[in-house]
Design an enzyme around this catalytic site. Structure first.
Site, mmCIF file in Angstrom:
data_model
loop_
_atom_site.group_PDB
_atom_site.id
_atom_site.type_symbol
_atom_site.label_atom_id
_atom_site.label_comp_id
_atom_site.label_asym_id
_atom_site.label_seq_id
_atom_site.Cartn_x
_atom_site.Cartn_y
_atom_site.Cartn_z
ATOM 1 N N HIS A 85 0.793 -1.218 -0.203
ATOM 2 C CA HIS A 85 -0.180 0.150 0.087
ATOM 3 C C HIS A 85 0.799 1.274 0.007
ATOM 4 O O HIS A 85 0.356 2.409 -0.319
ATOM 5 C CB HIS A 85 -1.162 0.068 1.190
ATOM 6 C CG HIS A 85 -0.381 0.292 2.524
ATOM 7 N ND1 HIS A 85 -0.197 -0.636 3.549
ATOM 8 C CD2 HIS A 85 0.090 1.282 3.113
ATOM 9 C CE1 HIS A 85 0.349 -0.262 4.581
ATOM 10 N NE2 HIS A 85 0.455 0.873 4.517
ATOM 11 N N ASP B 234 -0.024 -7.551 1.408
ATOM 12 C CA ASP B 234 0.284 -6.165 1.512
ATOM 13 C C ASP B 234 1.935 -6.129 1.560
ATOM 14 O O ASP B 234 2.363 -5.242 2.390
ATOM 15 C CB ASP B 234 -0.216 -5.510 2.797
ATOM 16 C CG ASP B 234 -0.126 -3.999 2.828
ATOM 17 O OD1 ASP B 234 0.109 -3.397 1.710
ATOM 18 O OD2 ASP B 234 -0.244 -3.457 3.868
ATOM 19 N N SER C 292 4.633 2.875 7.792
ATOM 20 C CA SER C 292 4.481 1.814 6.876
ATOM 21 C C SER C 292 5.538 1.262 6.260
ATOM 22 O O SER C 292 6.323 2.019 5.338
ATOM 23 C CB SER C 292 3.246 1.858 5.880
ATOM 24 O OG SER C 292 2.085 1.520 6.537
#
Length: 473
Positions: free
Chosen positions: A175, A205, A287
């Site tokens: 992402h 992911d 992230s």
């Protein structure tokens, strides 16, 4: 985390009291803050920033009379000294000079507290070792929404990544780089490089990008640890670029292990299986960054948070490195990342549909269809069966079964407990690979003209016009 389907962050104005489980959102680049008030969801989607109010407080400094303060302090020191001497002489306090140990006699016995001076430098040592291996990732995403009016614009976001090898391969979240048209990576020393996507696995992911024309001598690959060795309470450090603040660290412990959830998106379902829960602060921009242990070894990839506000609340989650590295190795080798495959279509059983369909249980994963020749069919599973356990662990929903199976490798045997009518039975299934299914889905996507990154802006505009019935003109 429950097996209820969580939501991706699409705003901070929810009135519900429950915290949201979400992909850790990625902040926009600083030079774009003035152009938009929306925060892209980890490089691809937008999450509305909560409004902030500046509160001013006046601090008044008052003068004090120094002599009375000095006399009071001096008196306090004198009283304290007398008490310490009295405790030592009576044996209530034993000062041991053998390297920092302190023993205190208590009614329950003698308690020894070991003080190790090296503990005070643990965070510094781990930071010095791991920081050079963590990078900041800036992406640019072409905005096609303005193409209807003949214009175009772009947006950007910031995430993190981990250097895997001297070839410039970097592991990050899918992402973070989703739909990116350009990627710039900044190293610990401040140097920056362009990067290209090597491959990705949306359902996990995870993605691998590679630096373009990077000097191998300038790269510091991270040391890989073993996430299976983590225990609840283990010391960990999160490293990344929270809110765009590059090379930031936060420390905490492993709060829990084997947390799992599934998150829906417009392009599919992402399975987060056996996640590491930590209270080390994880914020937008973290992230794809590193979760390292007290040896500075990579044990997880920071990925999602659970929060009321959309920012850190001490409940963050990382993908275990043993799983993430396996996916990354497949991508780097040019292979399609594969996952365990059962070969069924599923529906969640609940109290309502159980009563309506006169089912024998009101929970589990109902099998709508069994793929011919698939692992489930070979194990003797049938449409109408309800899976209620996998290797003895209760299954309460369709997502629960998918998440449970993701924790097993292709080729592993799993015993599924099923209800067939009112009869309970155990069926041993040898899990297959979903590679053929992925190739079929990719082929279907390409035929529909979607999901391809090779389309030019003109081709995309023609496609949009065709979809609107304007004949592509």
């Amino acid at each position: 985390m429950s097996e209820n389907t969580p939501q991706r962050p699409d705003g901070l104005n929810e009135s519900t009291g429950a915290p949201r489980v979400q992909v850790e959102p990625t902040p926009v680049k600083p030079d774009e803050v003035s152009q938009t008030t929306a925060m892209p969801n980890a490089g691809a989607h937008a999450a509305q920033e909560p409004s902030t109010e500046k509160i001013s407080r006046t601090v008044v400094k008052t003068r004090t009379k120094r002599l009375p303060v000095f006399l009071s302090a001096l008196g306090g020191l004198a009283v304290g000294a007398v008490l310490v001497i009295a405790l030592v002489m009576t044996g209530a306090l034993d000062i041991n000079r053998d390297g920092g140990s302190v023993s205190a006699n208590t009614p329950a016995g003698t308690q020894t507290i070991q003080i190790d001076a090296e503990d005070t430098t643990l965070a510094e040592a781990v930071s010095a070792k791991a920081l050079p291996s963590v990078v900041s990732i800036e992406t640019e995403v072409q905005d096609t929404s303005s193409m209807m009016s003949g214009g175009s614009s772009s947006s950007g976001s910031i995430g993190s990544g981990v250097i895997l090898d001297s070839d410039g391969n970097i592991l990050t979240n899918y992402h973070v780089v989703q739909n990116a048209t350009s990627i710039v990576v900044t190293l610990n020393d401040g140097s920056s490089y362009e990067a290209e996507i090597v491959g990705s696995d949306e359902s996990s992911d995870l993605a691998v990008i590679r630096l373009v024309n990077a000097d191998p001598n300038a790269l510091t690959p991270i040391e890989i640890g073993d996430s299976d060795e983590l225990t609840v309470g283990s010391w960990v450090m999160a490293i990344g670029s929270p809110f765009g603040n590059e090379q930031s660290v936060s420390t905490g412990i492993v709060s829990a292990l084997y947390r799992s959830t599934a998150m829906q998106s417009t392009t599919g379902t992402t399975i987060y299986a056996n996640m590491i829960q930590t209270d080390a602060a994880i914020n937008p921009g973290n992230s794809g960054g590193a979760l390292v242990n007290d040896n500075g070894e990579l044990v997880g990839i920071n990925s999602i948070i659970e929060s009321y506000s959309g920012s850190s609340s001490g409940v963050g989650f990382a993908i275990p490195v043993n799983y993430a590295k396996n996916i990354a190795d497949q991508i780097i080798a040019g292979q399609t990342p594969v996952h365990s495959y059962l070969g069924v279509s599923l529906t969640t059983v609940n109290a309502l549909n159980a009563r309506q369909n006169n089912l024998s249980v009101d929970y589990g994963a109902y099998i709508n269809e069994v793929t011919e020749g698939g692992p489930a069919a070979e194990a003797g599973m049938q449409a109408g069966d309800i899976v209620i356990a996998a290797n003895g662990d209760e299954i309460t929903s369709a997502d629960g079964l998918i998440i449970a199976l993701r924790g097993y490798d292709v080729g592993e045997k799993v015993t599924l407990t099923v209800m067939r009518g009112s009869e309970q039975m155990d069926l041993e299934v040898t899990l297959g690979s979903d590679e053929a299914l992925q190739e079929q889905q990719d082929s279907s996507t390409d035929q529909n003209g979607q999901g391809s990154n090779s389309m030019s802006e003109e081709q995309l505009r023609e496609l949009l016009n065709e979809l609107l019935g304007q004949g592509g003109r």
